[in-house]
Enzyme design. Structure first.
Site, short mmCIF file in Angstrom:
data_model
loop_
_atom_site.label_atom_id
_atom_site.label_comp_id
_atom_site.label_asym_id
_atom_site.label_seq_id
_atom_site.Cartn_x
_atom_site.Cartn_y
_atom_site.Cartn_z
N ASN A 1 10.21 -1.71 -13.82
CA ASN A 1 8.76 -0.96 -14.06
C ASN A 1 8.07 -2.41 -14.56
O ASN A 1 8.40 -3.39 -15.62
CB ASN A 1 9.00 -0.73 -15.73
CG ASN A 1 10.22 0.67 -15.44
OD1 ASN A 1 9.25 1.91 -15.31
ND2 ASN A 1 11.20 0.70 -16.30
N TYR B 1 8.78 10.77 -4.65
CA TYR B 1 8.34 9.69 -4.36
C TYR B 1 9.37 8.79 -4.26
O TYR B 1 9.71 8.03 -2.78
CB TYR B 1 7.58 9.30 -5.55
CG TYR B 1 7.08 7.47 -5.79
CD1 TYR B 1 6.94 6.75 -5.11
CD2 TYR B 1 8.24 7.10 -6.35
CE1 TYR B 1 6.49 5.36 -4.66
CE2 TYR B 1 7.67 5.23 -7.22
CZ TYR B 1 7.50 4.41 -5.65
OH TYR B 1 7.31 3.36 -6.22
N ALA C 1 0.86 -1.24 0.27
CA ALA C 1 0.37 0.05 -0.30
C ALA C 1 0.49 1.67 -0.12
O ALA C 1 1.89 1.22 1.01
CB ALA C 1 -1.02 -0.12 1.62
#
Length: 306
Positions: free
Chosen positions: A171, A142, A75
């Protein structure tokens, strides 16, 4: 490292793109899985019990952790561009939420965690492919927030109360990716006629490492099976080890779909020409490897999922 038997695993972020895939992979490996959601079930696979809690609510997290053996912590906030506009929110959720979870795990007596981190923490090293020994140079809020969360996990492990694995993911792509800002969904949206053209920065030669979501999910299963001892925190890169340029993605998507993909070339921006993983440590120690991370399979699965 020793193999771990069947466990009851709480997956935070179970409603997410990767979270749902991790839930499925853990179930397929024989684990009992509980999905942690912020509010209601949306993408959690059918038949999986869910518990609701806010990451910043330690008391609610402690209740959600009852009867759990281990946690896969996925999360958090993930969009790089948004982190520039509201960095404090990213620190609040990604760092504060992780600290809250670690505190709740301590209260509930849960001492095993696998954390979903990001390879963007490495920044833009000249050395390629990128191994775990590289220094961290996070280029945006981030990445800094995920690095700080990693540090909190390592510090808690050092107390002897926690066995932790950090997975730095490259990715992730393939399947039903709901994020329209990522390159593969953007390319397929043009192929499907949902978008008039694909806008890219520069000439399309930038090369990146793409890993299939199914392979990425299995890395969490492998990490749980090879957790370190209490007091240890280990880190692994999770990528395909193969580089693919934007132009190569476009050409292969056009071939697979039989559709022309219009491209608009925007002015070039400062970005690294090549970012590719060295995931050899995960291959050796976790016995993990990719099966579906060739770009053809990634694009085919993404197209089929539309």
């Amino acid at each position: 490292m020793t193999d771990n038997a069947r466990m009851r695993v709480l997956v935070t972020g179970a409603n997410g793109y990767l979270g749902g895939a991790v839930v499925e992979a853990l179930r397929a490996d024989g684990h009992d899985v509980v999905g942690l959601v912020h509010r209601a079930r949306t993408r959690v696979p059918h038949g999986v019990p869910v518990r609701a809690a806010d990451l910043l609510d330690t008391e609610a997290l402690s209740a959600a952790l009852q009867g759990v053996d281990a946690v896969c912590h996925l999360a958090g906030l993930t969009r790089v561009r948004e982190s520039f506009g509201d960095p404090l929110r990213f620190f609040e959720v990604n760092v504060g939420g992780t600290v809250s979870l670690l505190r709740a795990m301590g209260e509930a007596g849960v001492g095993k965690v696998v954390f979903a981190s990001t390879a963007s923490i490495y920044g833009t090293p000249e050395r390629q492919p990128m191994g775990e020994e590289l220094s961290d140079r996070p280029p945006h809020p981030y990445a800094v927030s995920k690095q700080a969360a990693e540090s909190a996990i390592a510090a808690q492990a050092a107390t002897g109360r926690l066995a932790a694995v950090v997975l730095r993911l490259f990715n992730i792509a393939g399947g039903a990716d709901p994020d329209p800002t990522r390159i593969v969904p953007r390319i397929l949206a043009v192929a499907a006629g949902d978008s008039p053209c694909l806008a890219i920065n520069g000439d399309g030669t930038a090369v990146r490492d793409y890993v299939h979501i199914g392979d990425a999910a299995k890395a969490f299963v492998a990490a749980l099976a090879h957790l370190p001892g209490l007091g240890e925190c280990v880190r692994y890169n999770i990528g395909s080890g193969n580089g693919t340029s934007v132009n190569e993605l476009i050409a292969e998507a056009s071939r697979l779909t039989g559709r022309a993909i219009a491209v608009e070339h925007l002015p070039a921006v400062a970005e690294p020409p090549l970012l590719v993983s060295d995931s050899g440590l995960a291959h050796r120690e976790l016995r993990w490897g990719t099966v579906s991370s060739d770009i053809t399979t990634i694009l085919r699965d993404g197209w089929a999922a539309r």
